[in-house]
Every structure is written in C-alpha cells, then in structure tokens.
Design an enzyme around this catalytic site. Sequence first.
Site, mmCIF file in Angstrom:
data_model
loop_
_atom_site.group_PDB
_atom_site.id
_atom_site.type_symbol
_atom_site.label_atom_id
_atom_site.label_comp_id
_atom_site.label_asym_id
_atom_site.label_seq_id
_atom_site.Cartn_x
_atom_site.Cartn_y
_atom_site.Cartn_z
ATOM 1 N N VAL A 99 0.842 -1.202 0.000
ATOM 2 C CA VAL A 99 0.000 0.000 0.000
ATOM 3 C C VAL A 99 0.876 1.251 0.000
ATOM 4 O O VAL A 99 1.695 1.443 0.894
ATOM 5 C CB VAL A 99 -0.951 0.026 1.208
ATOM 6 C CG1 VAL A 99 -1.934 1.191 1.062
ATOM 7 C CG2 VAL A 99 -1.695 -1.296 1.346
ATOM 8 N N SER A 100 0.686 2.098 -0.983
ATOM 9 C CA SER A 100 1.477 3.324 -1.130
ATOM 10 C C SER A 100 0.616 4.551 -0.844
ATOM 11 O O SER A 100 -0.547 4.608 -1.248
ATOM 12 C CB SER A 100 2.037 3.425 -2.550
ATOM 13 O OG SER A 100 2.620 4.697 -2.774
ATOM 14 N N PRO A 101 1.185 5.576 -0.200
ATOM 15 C CA PRO A 101 0.461 6.838 -0.013
ATOM 16 C C PRO A 101 0.529 7.742 -1.238
ATOM 17 O O PRO A 101 -0.090 8.804 -1.258
ATOM 18 C CB PRO A 101 1.193 7.477 1.168
ATOM 19 C CG PRO A 101 2.607 7.038 0.981
ATOM 20 C CD PRO A 101 2.524 5.630 0.438
#
Length: 762
Positions: A335-337
Amino acid sequence: MTRRSVSIMKCTMFLLFLLKIKCVFTDSDYLIGLGSYDITGPAADVNMMGYANMEQVTSGVHFRLRARTFIVVEPDRKRIAFVNLDAGMASQLVTIKVIERLKQRYGELYTEENVAISGTHTHAGPGGYLQYILYLVTSLGFVHQSFNALVDGIEQSIIQAHENLRPGSILINKGELLDAGVNRSPSAYLNNPAHERSKYEYNVDKEMTLVKFVDDQWGPVGSFNWFATHGTSMSRTNSLISGDNKGTAARIMEDWFEQKEARVSYDVESHRRVSSIITDPHDQHVLEMASSLPSIGGKTVTRMSSVARRVRSGFRHADKPSFVSAFCQTNCGDVSPNVLGAFCIDTGLPCDFNHSTCGGKNEKCYGRGPGYPDEFESTRLIGERQFKKAADLFTKASEEIQGKVDYRHAFVDFSQLEVTIDGQDGGSEVVKTCPAAMGFGFAAGTTDGPGAFDFKQGDDQGNPFWRLVRNLLKNPTEEQVRCQRPKPILLDTGEMKQPYNWAPSILPVQILRIGQLVILCVPGEFTTMAGRRLREAVKTVLKEGSNGGEFSVVIAGLTNSYSQYIATFEEYQVQRYEGASTLYGPHTLSGYIQEFKKLAKDLLSGQTTDSGPQPPDLLHKQISLLTPVVADMTPIGTAFGDVISDVPRSAKFRKGTDIVTVQFRSANPRNDLMTEGTFALVERWLEGRETWVPVYDDDDFCLRFKWSRPFKLSTQSTASIEWRIPETATPGVYRITHFGSAKTPLSSIHHFSGSSSAFVVY
C-alpha cells in the site's frame, strides 16, 4: 462534642470516602494509562532507515518523532502495554533491552509476552538500531545514539503510561478512508484467486479501526488507530527527520484535541492554535518596536533552556494527563500513499504495469503523492486525511469494549518451520519454510523508492553477472534454491553468518486481547491479501471457540522485530518487490497463519503457550563505522549561535505566503539530541509583559531546522531555520531562535543559543 469524638468522626468520614473511591474503581472495567516521549535521535550524519539509500543522511528536523504508549489493566488480573513508534520498524534488540529495563523497574509486571512495540514505518528516521547485518549496511553499522534514543524513549513512555493508570473505559469505532492509499503492486495482487478477490471491493484495505480511551474523571485522554498506508510520502532524497504521514496525523490530532479542550480556535492547514489577540502590524509603534529589538549573538545557556522553551510543554496540565494519539501501522506491504499513481519522470507516462519500469529501467519510475511535486505537501495531505477520519471516528465512537484482558506470545524459528497446508487432492500436506533469502526483485525497489542498476520487479530468473557477485558473498545450496523457488536468490542472508547473523531466523508472534478487540502483532509487512487471510483465519478460530462471539481483529505491523515482507503464495510467484522480500520462501504466510491459530486457540482455552526458542542478543557483536564528532569550531572572532544571515531590520512578512529564513553558526546536532527540547523556535513579542513567548518549535510542520557544513569532516557548520508563516499566525512582532550544543577541543559540551532581529508579520 469532645476533641476525641471529632477525631473519630473525621476518621470515619475519611474511611467512607476511601470506600467510595474503591467503589468508583470497581465500577470501571479497566485501568487505562497513556504516555508519550521524544525518540527523535541524531539529526546529523546518520543514514535513514527505510529506502536503503546510502546518500540519504540526516541533516535536520522536519518535525520530531515520538513513542506513544497505552496500557490497559483488568483490575487484579492481567495487563497489556502497546507502544507505537515514529520509526521505520521495531527492532528485536530494542525490544530485548526495553523488556530488561522494565523487569528491573517493575519485576514481572511487563514482559515480552504482554508488551508490544510497533513501528509506523516512516522512512525518514535515523537508522542503525537493528541487530542484523542486512539492516546495518547503509548506516555503516550500528548507531548507538539511534538505539539509545529509542530504548530510552520507549521506556519513558511506558513509565508515563504506568504512572497515569486510572479507572476508565474504552470505545471502538471503524470507518472507511478511501483516498490515503493505493496498491503499488497491482499485478501481483491480481495473481490471487479471482473468487478471493471478488470478496473485496478494493485491492487495498480502506478500513480504519480506532480505540478511544476515556478517563472516568477527565474524559477522553487519547486514541490509537490502525490503518494501512506506507510511510513513504517523504522521498528517498529527503534528509530531514520526519514522522511522515502517520506522524503528521498524530501531531495534528493531539494539537486539535488540546486546542478543542482549551476552547481556542484551530486551523488544520497550519495545525496550530489561533490567537484572538491582534496587534496592528502597520502601526508605527509596532515597526519601531521591531527595529529596537536587534539580533542576539551567541550566548551560553543551560541544557534545559531548550526544553523549557518548548511550545507544547505549555499545553500540559499538572493535574491531568496530556492527550496522546497514535496512528499505527497494519498490513501496509503493498500500500502506497502516493495515490496519484506511478509515472516515468522522463516522459510523464505511466510506468510499465508488470515491472514498474520506464524503457526497461526501474530508476525513473516514481509514485506521485497528492501534493506532487512537493513531498512535504503530500505528507501533510495524507496525514490530514488520516486525521480527519480519525477525528470523525473519535467523535462518534459509542461501542464500548468489554471483557477480559489477555495475551499470548511465542518465538518461532521461521528458517525451518514445518507447516501443514491443504493438499491438491483434498487432504493435507506438510511443507517447510526456508532460511532467509532476498530475490533479485528486492534490489529493484518500489515505485515509492526505486532501486538502481538493471534490476526490475517481477524478475523470476535473475542474471549471470549478479549471480557471480552473489556467489562471492554466499553461494546458496541446491536445497535452498529449491526451497525458495521461484525466487532467484540475490542474497542468501539466512545462511550468511559472518561476522554475525545477516538476517533473523527466530521471530516473535503475539496476540493481545482487550475484550472484543484482538491485536495480531506481526514482525513484518503483510501485503493486503496476506493480512486479510491472517485476520480471517484468526477470526474463524475465535468465533468457533467462543460460540459465535464477534471480535474486531486488527494487525499491528512491524512489531517487536523486523523480517521484511509477507506476501501470499500467489503473489510470491510473481516476484515483485514484496514477494522477492518475503524472506522464508513461498509458505511464509501459511506459517504465520498456522502459528497465530495456535495462539488464538490457547487464548480462548486459557492454555499456556510454549515460549519457543529465544532470539539472540547481538549487542556485544555490533560494529560501528560512523565517524564520531571530534570537535566543533567557529571562525576567529565569532561564537556559536551568532547570526550569519539575518532578516532585514524592520522587515515585514506576509502570513500565508512568505518564508522567513535565518542562518546561525552552529555545531553538530549529535552533541545533544535536544530530547524533549527543540533546535529551533519562533517567538512572539508580548507587549505589556515585555517578553518573548514561544509559538512554534521544531515539532511544528511550518518550521524546518536544516543543518549543513562545507564538507564532511569540517568542524564548522550552519543551522538554517525556515519558517513558512501560516495563514493563521497572529500579526505582530517575531524573532527566530536557535539552540545547539558544541563539542569543544577538550571534549566538553557547550550549550548555546542565538536569536535573529525582530520582524513584523502581517
């Protein structure tokens, strides 16, 4: 009435009062306590933990890092302590030493079984505090200052929480946050079975789970929440210490609550209080006042001067615990911001879907945050989004947590774990995990921080040149190659033992329970689907063992130790970064599920869990190649703290748009970490009282402390302090102050400060 009768009556009333207090205590299901302490660490010369980029070395502070703790006690029964760190991850060695200290202080009250230490996974904190060689290469070995800052800060936060224990209640709430994370390895996620993916609306978890702590007397005293998104809003080129998006969210929420309680208006954009006292900055008297307050050259101060001037110390109440809010990490593996997606920096086109490359190269593929191209703005926005959801859940929380406090913990050797899995013929079969190894796709990095050379994600073959380089370090055995297949082994870390272990083998697994809340503490980064499988497996055990009871199960990622990633079996086959970094082979996740199901069964049945083999304590073997601070000096005729570049006399700056920059003669920040203090301060002149009052420090988003020197071994250095004046800053007369500590040629420490000339903000 005789004097004796009066005394008897007073004693009787006092006893009745004590009994009344006892009744109040027994009315509460729990004792709750929260604590928080500074763990910022060395703000110069130390490689940051996360991106494995040797050029990313600390050189200042964006805002400070903290350890935040909650303790929950079921009166006369069990207790748990959960610590959330603004750090890349937990460290087995840090955990060992914290537990040793707690046992010295409290006996068996806090042990490895009921204490969990979890990292937010910021990639902008000082490294060098893990004990295995693989995680110490870029930091030039072990960094004692980083390690000690963490151990000291965690211990102090737990002590605070312990001393704050009071009767209270706990509420829980959940909600979706849709715009703070995207899947950075969607091609690997798509390799999971279609029927499994169809159960979920998104390819990342969007749910935030929040617990709210309410003191029986004081009301709300804190909150902890779990939500999945990487701590990579700050890039691999950033050199300022930062809690990244989760640290940002925590700072905003703590300030928001303190201001709300104080009934002072609050602005989310600047995350600071807004005063209603306005001075007309265009008044001639104000301009004359500013011009009459020149800069103050470097002067000697005490070590406590910085601590005493710290802004948030004014928020604390002697008779009430400070509000503590933690934004914890969970299954953030993929999961990337950087929610705008990954693009090629040369063409602006989207990166290759399967390999995250641009023209076959990974170096130019970068994810973009919502504030692109400003990483500070992206950090603020992702932090603010988490804060807003948490504040909403906090405000609306109504479901009360009720039930027993309990825990289970075990150490497991993941290098040779036998795992029973479902067989293809409908029966079961026994497989084994492998000694740790890294795949070629690991060296490619991710879209949050690409690697170098000709590596790429999704490589299940490797290449002859890098195999030759690998073999110079350690040529993996045929058995290891078969066990790790289809991962092409780049670094056979589990079998590399010189000068000591390169990677962990023995890892902690732990379950904490508070009523219907169950926290699964894992020593790594689970991908979205891996986390879902683990949660569902444990939920099934809990439901079956409690006659259909409902539990809220959350994963606390990067807890107690660190072993990189845990991908699903199907994601492992693709060998993107997460699969290539799943150390113990394709059955790693199945091993975790098996061991956590055992813990869950023991938790419900009340049976004791076998503690398992103890991990090593390698502190005595650590090697450090970081150059120490020899001495600090200034040019002849100058002093530490002198202003090098000042604001113009009678200068005026517009709030909301202007940046004020002042430079000072400084010294290496490693001489004093300014723990619970500040390197930088913005002060406002308080007319009538004829004094300066602190309004912003280096724990504020708008104030940046930057340290530099002409060349690496120079004894002279400069502190540059930048104040981005918030729109909500009160008009008036201000100055900027720098605190520092210099190491003299005689090795004594000289504490100093200096202040700029006054200027006007309008």
